[in-house]
Design a protein around this motif. Structure first.
Motif, mmCIF file in Angstrom:
data_model
loop_
_atom_site.group_PDB
_atom_site.id
_atom_site.type_symbol
_atom_site.label_atom_id
_atom_site.label_comp_id
_atom_site.label_asym_id
_atom_site.label_seq_id
_atom_site.Cartn_x
_atom_site.Cartn_y
_atom_site.Cartn_z
ATOM 1 N N VAL A 107 -29.512 -25.311 -21.428
ATOM 2 C CA VAL A 107 -29.473 -24.855 -20.035
ATOM 3 C C VAL A 107 -29.502 -26.074 -19.134
ATOM 4 O O VAL A 107 -30.358 -26.944 -19.276
ATOM 5 C CB VAL A 107 -30.678 -23.928 -19.730
ATOM 6 C CG1 VAL A 107 -30.657 -23.486 -18.283
ATOM 7 C CG2 VAL A 107 -30.663 -22.736 -20.662
ATOM 8 N N ASN A 165 -29.363 -23.679 -14.269
ATOM 9 C CA ASN A 165 -29.605 -22.540 -15.161
ATOM 10 C C ASN A 165 -28.316 -21.951 -15.723
ATOM 11 O O ASN A 165 -28.231 -20.749 -15.974
ATOM 12 C CB ASN A 165 -30.445 -21.457 -14.483
ATOM 13 C CG ASN A 165 -31.875 -21.893 -14.286
ATOM 14 O OD1 ASN A 165 -32.389 -22.695 -15.055
ATOM 15 N ND2 ASN A 165 -32.506 -21.384 -13.263
ATOM 16 N N ASN A 166 -27.305 -22.788 -15.911
ATOM 17 C CA ASN A 166 -26.079 -22.384 -16.582
ATOM 18 C C ASN A 166 -26.173 -22.823 -18.038
ATOM 19 O O ASN A 166 -26.708 -23.879 -18.347
ATOM 20 C CB ASN A 166 -24.857 -23.045 -15.945
ATOM 21 C CG ASN A 166 -24.629 -22.554 -14.537
ATOM 22 O OD1 ASN A 166 -24.946 -21.422 -14.209
ATOM 23 N ND2 ASN A 166 -24.075 -23.399 -13.693
ATOM 24 N N ILE A 167 -25.635 -22.016 -18.918
ATOM 25 C CA ILE A 167 -25.642 -22.372 -20.330
ATOM 26 C C ILE A 167 -24.455 -23.276 -20.600
ATOM 27 O O ILE A 167 -23.307 -22.936 -20.307
ATOM 28 C CB ILE A 167 -25.598 -21.113 -21.212
ATOM 29 C CG1 ILE A 167 -26.847 -20.281 -20.973
ATOM 30 C CG2 ILE A 167 -25.469 -21.494 -22.680
ATOM 31 C CD1 ILE A 167 -26.858 -18.960 -21.707
#
Length: 186
Positions: A107, A111-113
């Motif tokens: 992450v 908070n993006n994978i």
């Protein structure tokens, strides 16, 4: 002798004599200097205390604004220097890219994978905290853990992941006995 613009426009027929007289009256060129208000002489007045106070307040306000702009410029320059240091650390210490179908998901600061190609050995080192993932100019690179710590000191958002602390388990968590493995591949 050359003609004035007003006379040239009159001769060309672009304006009328009435328009020329009106324009000359509006500019006030036909009045002698210092003669205004029906021939009454205007005298220069000494600056009064209110005008001096207003001028001083304006000077102080300008000085405060200049200081504020200078502080912003210094902050911007310090930020540029900090990012240049981060870029230099990443470029000098990044591990060579790996060509693998094995991907490590993490992450990022928004908070993006994200994912990065790793080998099983690199995955184990990332999990142990010996290798960190650093972000520089929108790209993610693997860097040694010590370098990731230095980067984190400069900007915590520039390090996507580094596992330094042991996983802390909440005592009230009903699933605390069920540990999810770090190398779980979906």
């Amino acid at each position: 002798m050359s003609l004035s613009l007003r006379d040239q426009l009159l001769q060309a027929g672009l304006i009328s004599k009435k328009q020329a007289e009106k324009a000359q009256a509006a500019t006030g060129k036909d009045k002698p200097r210092g003669q205004h208000n029906h021939g009454k002489q205007i005298t220069a007045q000494a600056p009064n205390a209110e005008a001096l106070k207003a001028a001083e307040a304006a000077r102080k306000a300008k000085a405060a604004k200049d200081r504020e702009l200078m502080d912003k410029a210094k902050e911007k320059q310090a930020l540029k220097a900090k990012y240049a240091e981060i870029k230099q650390l990443v470029e000098a210490n990044k591990l060579p890219p790996v060509v693998s179908e094995d991907l490590y998901n993490f992450v990022d600061h928004k908070n993006n994978i994200r994912r990065i190609a790793v080998t099983p050995e690199l995955r184990a080192q990332i999990i142990d905290g010996r290798i960190g993932i650093a972000r520089c100019e929108g790209r993610y690179s693997l860097v040694p853990g010590a370098v990731a710590d230095k980067i984190r000191e400069r900007d915590p958002r520039a390090v996507a992941t580094i596992n330094r602390e042991a996983d802390k388990v909440d005592e009230n968590d009903p699933y605390k006995d069920f540990k999810v493995p770090d190398d779980l591949i979906w």
